[in-house]
Enzyme design. Structure first.
Site, PDB file in Angstrom:
ATOM      1  N   ASP A 454       1.631   3.939  -4.856  1.00 22.91           N
ATOM      2  CA  ASP A 454       0.681   4.710  -5.138  1.00 22.91           C
ATOM      3  C   ASP A 454      -0.721   3.816  -5.337  1.00 22.91           C
ATOM      4  O   ASP A 454      -0.352   2.697  -4.892  1.00 22.91           O
ATOM      5  CB  ASP A 454       1.049   5.287  -6.093  1.00 22.91           C
ATOM      6  CG  ASP A 454       0.551   6.221  -6.654  1.00 22.91           C
ATOM      7  OD1 ASP A 454      -0.685   7.184  -6.455  1.00 22.91           O
ATOM      8  OD2 ASP A 454       0.749   7.016  -7.872  1.00 22.91           O
ATOM      9  N   ASP A 518      -1.930  16.154  -5.187  1.00 18.66           N
ATOM     10  CA  ASP A 518      -1.204  16.296  -6.059  1.00 18.66           C
ATOM     11  C   ASP A 518      -1.473  17.708  -6.317  1.00 18.66           C
ATOM     12  O   ASP A 518      -0.851  18.308  -7.278  1.00 18.66           O
ATOM     13  CB  ASP A 518      -1.653  15.057  -7.788  1.00 18.66           C
ATOM     14  CG  ASP A 518      -1.506  13.743  -7.201  1.00 18.66           C
ATOM     15  OD1 ASP A 518      -0.592  13.931  -6.106  1.00 18.66           O
ATOM     16  OD2 ASP A 518      -2.111  13.249  -8.235  1.00 18.66           O
TER      17      ASP A 518
HETATM   18  C1  DGJ Z   1      -0.758   9.627  -8.889  1.00 18.50           C
HETATM   19  C2  DGJ Z   1       0.591  10.490  -7.946  1.00 18.50           C
HETATM   20  O1  DGJ Z   1       0.224  11.407  -6.603  1.00 18.50           O
HETATM   21  C3  DGJ Z   1       1.630  11.026  -8.149  1.00 18.50           C
HETATM   22  O2  DGJ Z   1       2.546  12.768  -7.328  1.00 18.50           O
HETATM   23  C4  DGJ Z   1       2.747  10.266  -8.942  1.00 18.50           C
HETATM   24  O3  DGJ Z   1       3.752  10.098  -8.474  1.00 18.50           O
HETATM   25  C5  DGJ Z   1       2.020  10.148 -10.451  1.00 18.50           C
HETATM   26  N1  DGJ Z   1       0.157   8.890  -9.556  1.00 18.50           N
HETATM   27  C6  DGJ Z   1       2.899   8.859 -10.862  1.00 18.50           C
HETATM   28  O4  DGJ Z   1       1.702   8.328 -11.636  1.00 18.50           O
END
Ligand code: DGJ
Length: 716
Positions: A454, A518
């Protein structure tokens, strides 16, 4: 690479024409003192005698007296009043180089051109290739051959566009709303996009399409471009005053960031491009095939993409290993194949304000260790995956307390935080090695098959030892991923940056899938996934079924719409399966099973964005490469415009063959919302591929925010 001929011409005086041929398209490059693409479009068969003569341009009054070519490397010194390909200087000198070709290597599928400017003390290498899927790629490399540092301000890739490219499709977006497209005419001036966010970004996806007026999914001349770079960039399409036009893509270098000592070189990223004379679907077929054959890491091509359960929206930071193991047990029962523990497992990480950088297991949350959980997941027959955000640091972390100087920052300035965090300076070797060691430790100590990598903040004031260092930070990120992949070649990596903030071809060379967004709202996902589908095949698109009440939009969707929306990508589930009721779980199981059955076709076939007569629905088809079967998903986004929606026409089938059409899935209220639905949706029917394409089947009536799944199987 097969070399068919090597043209070594010390100073090419007479012009040479070279044809680079793809499957349906070709490039004709004229080489003299400089290189000019004189044709990039449909392959024209037969002898080309005289064609160069036919293309010679007139020279109007009121401008320079000679014809000025739009070269692969536009130079002010040649009278090209366009954005130059190179802007730099040597302490104020050597700022207007003009390169002359000295050597050309001609390969079966490309050319490598060497040019030099001895006055300026610079050497330029230009690479231009086309593959069997009609995807062109090009880049330049500049070498400083003279004493004295050469400062580079700009260094761009340029490709010409024909005058009939008079409309563009570009991207905009934001967090939870990635890959939105917009059309604009291209008549005068042009288009420019600048990304200064330090990562590929949600806002400025590095791609665009130019095409003939009103180009569509099935028709029109299209030139599609993708700049393979994961940092700051500038894309432009310019219409010159004389009507000619070109596309240019470059890294945005921050002030003073790039300079070359004598003997040193710098390369632009690759610019990928393709021409399709069959509209946007044709363009996507080219890019998808190129990605499948050349970009995706080789060793994973044959492996089916395992179905995920990701813990993030299920438990967020609330980690209890016993409970997580019960989530794993429930996941396995539903048919999940890979279980991923997301954020929250490491030291000090109880929320998003602390802990980043401390890549040690949180012993108070996991007193019996992580192995217990990994073993449990493996014993259930699933792979185990773990979340990391290696490039980031919270000030509230042991790592920052020990190494405050590891921040990517300009000393003396307090920069704004993003999600309460900062970026680590990967050019600091100690920091780089620490991160490698921590990742290596986990990958070596546990049976981890997958990393979700990430990157949740944008890069502000990137500096190493005070100097601007945004370009190099991106290169060091690639180095870190490459080093991990070299040490752990069987581990798969997902590129995530707060959802779809780092999705591009260069990342894909070293990762296996993207976290698309997300936003797990099925309705929003329809548009996001469609936007992404122009450049990426479905198997790299992370598509998860979220909870019925979507966390990012607070909208509710039934399992059928969520299931079918996630069906064609790399499917997963993003919720807590323990808390879900029996009906929901049965739903997950149903779509997991459907996906497993259809996965070989969905992840190898040709994607068609099927045109419709009514924008209220969106139709997505995947046709097997041998045309033996096809899957079609009709998604009704809003209420249909009319009470009847005309016919469903499916392209890409074998027109001579006969197909059996049947419905595999429809909304549970399908029969309740009308007097009756088209009989073929109940009884099936048999039709020729030609009929399906030209005439079609009566569209069923669907409620807004619902979908149905149809199969076409070849009978002969
Ligand atoms: C952002 C990501 O897009 C989410 O899926 C998740 O992994 C969060 N970060 C975790 O902090």
């Amino acid at each position: 690479m097969l070399i068919t001929s090597v043209l070594r011409c010390s100073k090419v005086m007479d012009k040479t024409l070279i044809e680079l041929v793809g499957h349906q398209t070709q490039l004709i490059v004229e080489l003299g003192e400089y290189a000019e693409i004189v044709h990039w479009g449909k392959k024209v068969s037969g002898a080309h005698a005289g064609f160069r003569q036919a293309l010679l341009r007139p020279v109007p009054y009121g401008r320079l007296d000679n014809d000025v070519a739009m070269t692969l490397h536009p130079e002010l010194g040649r009278g090209v009043f366009s954005s130059p390909a190179l802007e730099g200087h040597r302490n104020g000198q050597d700022w207007a180089p003009v390169f002359t070709i000295i050597d050309v290597e001609h390969y079966l599928n490309g050319i490598v051109i060497k040019s030099e400017d001895n006055n300026a003390g610079l050497c330029l290498k230009t690479e231009l290739f086309i593959d069997r899927h009609d995807v062109v790629k090009t880049r330049h490399t500049l070498t400083n051959t003279k004493v004295g540092i050469y400062q580079i301000n700009r260094f761009a890739n340029t490709l010409p566009l024909p005058e009939r490219a008079n409309e563009i499709m570009t991207y905009y977006g934001r967090w939870v709303n990635e890959f939105q497209t917009v059309r604009a005419p291209l008549a005068h001036g042009g288009y420019q996009q600048e990304n200064r966010r330090g990562r590929t970004s949600h806002e400025h996806y590095p791609a665009l399409v130019a095409g003939s007026k009103s180009f569509g999914e099935m028709s029109g001349d299209i030139w599609g471009f993708h700049f393979a770079w994961s940092g700051n960039h500038r894309l432009r399409v310019d219409v010159k005053a004389d009507g000619r036009r070109y596309m240019q893509a470059e890294v945005i270098y921050l002030p003073g960031e790039e300079s070359l000592e004598k003997g040193k070189s710098i390369s632009t990223p690759w610019l990928y491009a393709t021409h399709s004379f069959e509209g946007l679907n044709g363009m996507s077929h080219h890019f998808h095939s190129h990605i499948r054959e050349y970009i995706l890491p080789r060793s994973f091509k044959e492996k089916p993409r395992p179905i995920h359960l990701n813990t993030w929206e299920g438990i967020y930071f609330d980690h209890d290993p016993e409970y997580i193991m019960s989530m794993a047990t429930q996941s396995a029962k539903m048919g999940v194949e890979r279980f991923i523990i997301d954020d929250g497992w490491f030291k000090g990480r109880n929320g998003d304000k602390a802990g980043l950088g401390d890549w040690f297991l949180c012993e108070s949350k996991y007193p019996a260790g992580l192995k217990l959980v990994v073993d449990h997941v493996n014993q259930l027959g699933m792979e185990f995956g773990l979340w990391f955000e290696p490039e980031m640091i919270n000030k509230d972390s042991d790592l920052f307390r020990a190494h405050p100087d590891w921040l990517l920052a300009v000393e003396g300035y307090e920069q704004p935080t993003g999600r309460n965090q900062y970026v680590i300076d990967l050019q600091n070797n100690d920091a780089f090695n620490y991160l490698f060691e921590r990742l290596d430790y986990f990958l070596s100590s546990y049976n981890i098959a997958y990393i979700k990598w990430d990157m949740n903040r944008e890069v502000v004031q990137p500096a190493h030892l005070g100097h601007a260092a945004g370009h190099n930070q991106t290169l060091r990120y690639y180095d870190l991923v490459d080093k991990i992949r070299l040490r752990h070649p069987s581990v798969e990596i997902e590129s995530c940056a707060a959802g779809g903030g780092r999705i591009d071809f260069e990342v894909l060379k070293r990762t296996h899938r993207f976290w698309t967004s997300d936003n797990n709202d099925a309705l929003e996902r329809q548009t996001i996934q469609r936007g992404m589908s122009y450049f990426f095949p479905p198997e790299v698109m992370g598509c998860h079924i979220g909870a019925s009440l979507c966390h990012s939009t607070r909208r509710r969707h039934n399992i059928e719409f969520r299931g079918l929306t996630a069906l064609y990508g790399h499917m997963g589930i993003e919720l807590d399966p323990v808390k879900e009721d029996q009906k929901e779980r049965q739903g997950f199981e149903r779509y997991i099973n459907l996906h497993k059955k259809l996965r070989p076709l969905l992840h190898s076939g040709r994607t068609w964005r099927v045109p419709t007569d009514d924008d209220s629905h969106q139709i997505h088809a995947v046709v097997a490469t041998d045309q033996s079967e096809a899957i079609v998903i009709i998604s009704q986004l809003t209420m249909p415009t009319h009470s009847l929606s005309g016919c469903l026409r499916i392209p890409g089938l074998d027109e001579q063959a006969k197909y059996r059409v049947s419905v595999l899935d429809h909304p549970s209220n399908y029969d309740d919302i009308v007097n009756y639905q088209p009989p073929w949706t109940k009884l099936g029917c048999e039709l020729s591929g030609e009929w399906c394409k030209e005439v079609g089947l009566a569209m069923p009536i669907l409620d807004a925010e619902s979908a149905m799944l149809i199969r076409f199987e070849r009978l002969n």
